[in-house]
Design a protein around this motif. Structure first.
Motif, PDB file in Angstrom:
ATOM      1  N   VAL A 221      34.504   4.510  45.378  1.00 29.59           N
ATOM      2  CA  VAL A 221      35.349   5.636  45.770  1.00 29.59           C
ATOM      3  C   VAL A 221      36.752   5.075  45.966  1.00 29.59           C
ATOM      4  CG1 VAL A 221      35.812   7.425  47.480  1.00 29.59           C
ATOM      5  CG2 VAL A 221      33.439   6.836  46.905  1.00 29.59           C
ATOM      6  N   PRO A 370      35.884  12.522  38.587  1.00 31.87           N
ATOM      7  CA  PRO A 370      35.219  11.209  38.471  1.00 31.87           C
ATOM      8  C   PRO A 370      35.336  10.652  37.057  1.00 31.87           C
ATOM      9  CG  PRO A 370      33.770  12.845  39.489  1.00 31.87           C
ATOM     10  CD  PRO A 370      34.928  13.595  38.913  1.00 31.87           C
ATOM     11  N   GLU A 373      30.922   8.835  36.213  1.00 28.40           N
ATOM     12  CA  GLU A 373      30.047   8.840  37.396  1.00 28.40           C
ATOM     13  C   GLU A 373      29.926   7.443  38.011  1.00 28.40           C
ATOM     14  OE1 GLU A 373      29.301  11.383  38.917  1.00 28.40           O
ATOM     15  OE2 GLU A 373      29.459  12.988  37.442  1.00 28.40           O
ATOM     16  N   TYR A 376      35.045   7.344  41.593  1.00 27.41           N
ATOM     17  CA  TYR A 376      35.284   8.626  42.249  1.00 27.41           C
ATOM     18  C   TYR A 376      36.611   8.529  43.001  1.00 27.41           C
ATOM     19  CZ  TYR A 376      30.356   9.119  41.188  1.00 27.41           C
ATOM     20  OH  TYR A 376      29.152   9.164  40.526  1.00 27.41           O
ATOM     21  N   ALA A 400      33.379  13.317  47.504  1.00 25.09           N
ATOM     22  CA  ALA A 400      33.058  12.180  46.636  1.00 25.09           C
ATOM     23  C   ALA A 400      31.759  11.515  47.073  1.00 25.09           C
ATOM     24  CB  ALA A 400      34.208  11.173  46.664  1.00 25.09           C
ATOM     25  N   ARG A 403      28.696  13.623  46.206  1.00 27.29           N
ATOM     26  CA  ARG A 403      28.361  13.557  44.779  1.00 27.29           C
ATOM     27  C   ARG A 403      27.545  12.296  44.481  1.00 27.29           C
ATOM     28  NH1 ARG A 403      30.923  16.241  40.266  1.00 27.29           N
ATOM     29  NH2 ARG A 403      30.373  15.208  38.315  1.00 27.29           N
TER      30      ARG A 403
END
Length: 413
Positions: A221, A370, A373, A376, A400, A403
């Motif tokens: 992240v 994103p 995947e 993020y 984030a 997810r």
């Protein structure tokens, strides 16, 4: 370095990064919060004056407090919320701004917002285009929006400004907003004093290269200010779309100078004063915040940038000159500087909060998207409607993290 392999690396220990890391940690996901500074909080930073009063050098208002998650967090922490309405919600002191002129100004400001509302379904343009040509109050409208956006209206997207969602409820924390943000990181695995230099996403695992070594992770992240993301060498391979989005969402600049004030009881608590009403290069002065014998001086946009070149003394000299212009030269003897932080010169911020350039309002969505995947993005600049706020940062950090948690559990994010 506490560890060199994690499931999720969270880069940036401000409101967004703390929110993401805490959510992941509480979900049982192995994560590490990596912060360049020697403290948590990022652009939320509380210090204390010699009397022990909390001073927020960064964000200080719980905007949209009736829906702001930091209110619930602060109450859980045992902090005290002060619901006193903000000084901008009432008339300014009439010393240099008589009430009839204030009424005239508020009418001009309301007409500006009505014109702004009408461009919602039109092509985007600089917000300055909505100023009425020749209106005597244009300069003060611009000054106020340097406090809102950190930049002059000619630089700001009208669509972006219009999308900002403020419920109109604004409170404060007696112990400081930065106190609440930093405390929310308690118990989360963290490494401080660890600037991230590059994120290599070209291999099977991410390699987060820092000043203290490399950390490998499955996902990351990224919750750092846009000037960091605007560097073309921050990601390898480069992410041109992210660089472009970050460059379209620069940080505006706002700085706060706290002053001590002798004989402060002369003024009603939580009142406001403009240094000048005839120019954009002026500061706003919050007199006796929380009833304390202080003045909180607020500088925005080009004025703040110009003063930063002269250092902290330049801010004090400017504020003293403006206040003496209103109250007389003897007023200078009642003032002493307490504290300021120059956010434009801060190497891990390079500004205060984001605004969108004209035609670039949708770049907030592009910045938040994103990548594969695995990467993020979070932070106030990623928020479509709550940008420039700590609660906007919190919401994007949690989004984030959620997810990632959903993918971990095999759910559709």
């Amino acid at each position: 370095m506490p560890k060199d392999h994690v499931e999720v690396a969270v880069v940036g220990g401000g409101a967004a990064g703390i929110a993401a890391a805490r959510r992941l940690h509480e979900a049982g996901i192995d994560c590490l919060l990596i912060e360049a500074r020697e403290r948590l909080g990022g652009r939320a930073w509380t210090v204390h004056d010699p009397q022990g009063h909390a001073l927020d050098l960064g964000c200080g208002w719980l905007h949209s407090a009736d829906r702001n998650p930091w209110c619930t967090i602060a109450r859980t922490q045992g902090l005290t919320i002060d619901p006193t309405p903000p000084p901008w919600a009432r008339a300014a002191l009439p010393a240099a701004f008589p009430f009839p002129l204030q009424h005239e100004f508020f009418g001009a400001q309301q007409a500006f917002y009505e014109r702004l509302e009408r461009v919602k379904d039109m092509e985007d343009r600089p917000a300055a285009d909505l100023l009425e040509p020749g209106n005597r109050w244009n300069a003060l409208i611009v000054a106020i929006h340097t406090f809102v956006s950190g930049a002059e209206l000619e630089c700001v997207s009208a669509h972006d400004l219009l999308r900002y969602d403020d419920s109109g409820v604004n409170w404060r924390l007696v112990q400081g907003y930065g106190t609440a943000v930093a405390a929310h990181g308690a118990g989360v695995p963290v490494v401080l004093g660890c600037p991230v230099q590059r994120i290599d996403h070209g291999g099977r695992r991410l390699r987060v290269e820092t000043a203290r070594g490399t950390i490998e992770a499955e996902r990351a992240v990224i919750a750092v200010p846009t000037p960091m993301l605007a560097r073309e060498d921050f990601f390898a391979p480069p992410l041109a779309d992210k660089v472009a989005a970050a460059q379209a969402l620069p940080l505006g600049l706002d700085d706060k100078l706290f002053l001590s004030l002798e004989q402060a009881q002369e003024f009603e608590a939580d009142t406001r004063l403009f240094g000048r009403i005839d120019r954009a290069a002026t500061a706003a002065y919050h007199l006796r915040p929380f009833g304390r014998p202080q003045i909180e001086a607020y500088f925005g946009g080009s004025l703040a940038a110009d003063l930063e070149r002269g250092g902290e003394r330049a801010f004090f000299a400017f504020a003293t000159a403006e206040l003496c212009g209103v109250f007389g030269s003897a007023f200078a003897r009642r003032l002493k500087p307490i504290r300021i932080h120059l956010w434009g010169a801060d190497p891990f911020a390079r500004g205060s909060y984001s605004y969108a350039r004209p035609g670039k309002a949708d770049c907030r969505d592009a910045l938040a998207a994103p990548v594969d995947e695995r990467l993020y993005f979070a932070g106030e600049a990623c928020s479509r409607h709550d940008f420039s706020t700590a609660h906007g940062a919190w919401l994007t950090g949690v989004a984030a993290a959620d997810r990632i948690i959903a993918l971990k559990r095999g759910l559709q994010p």
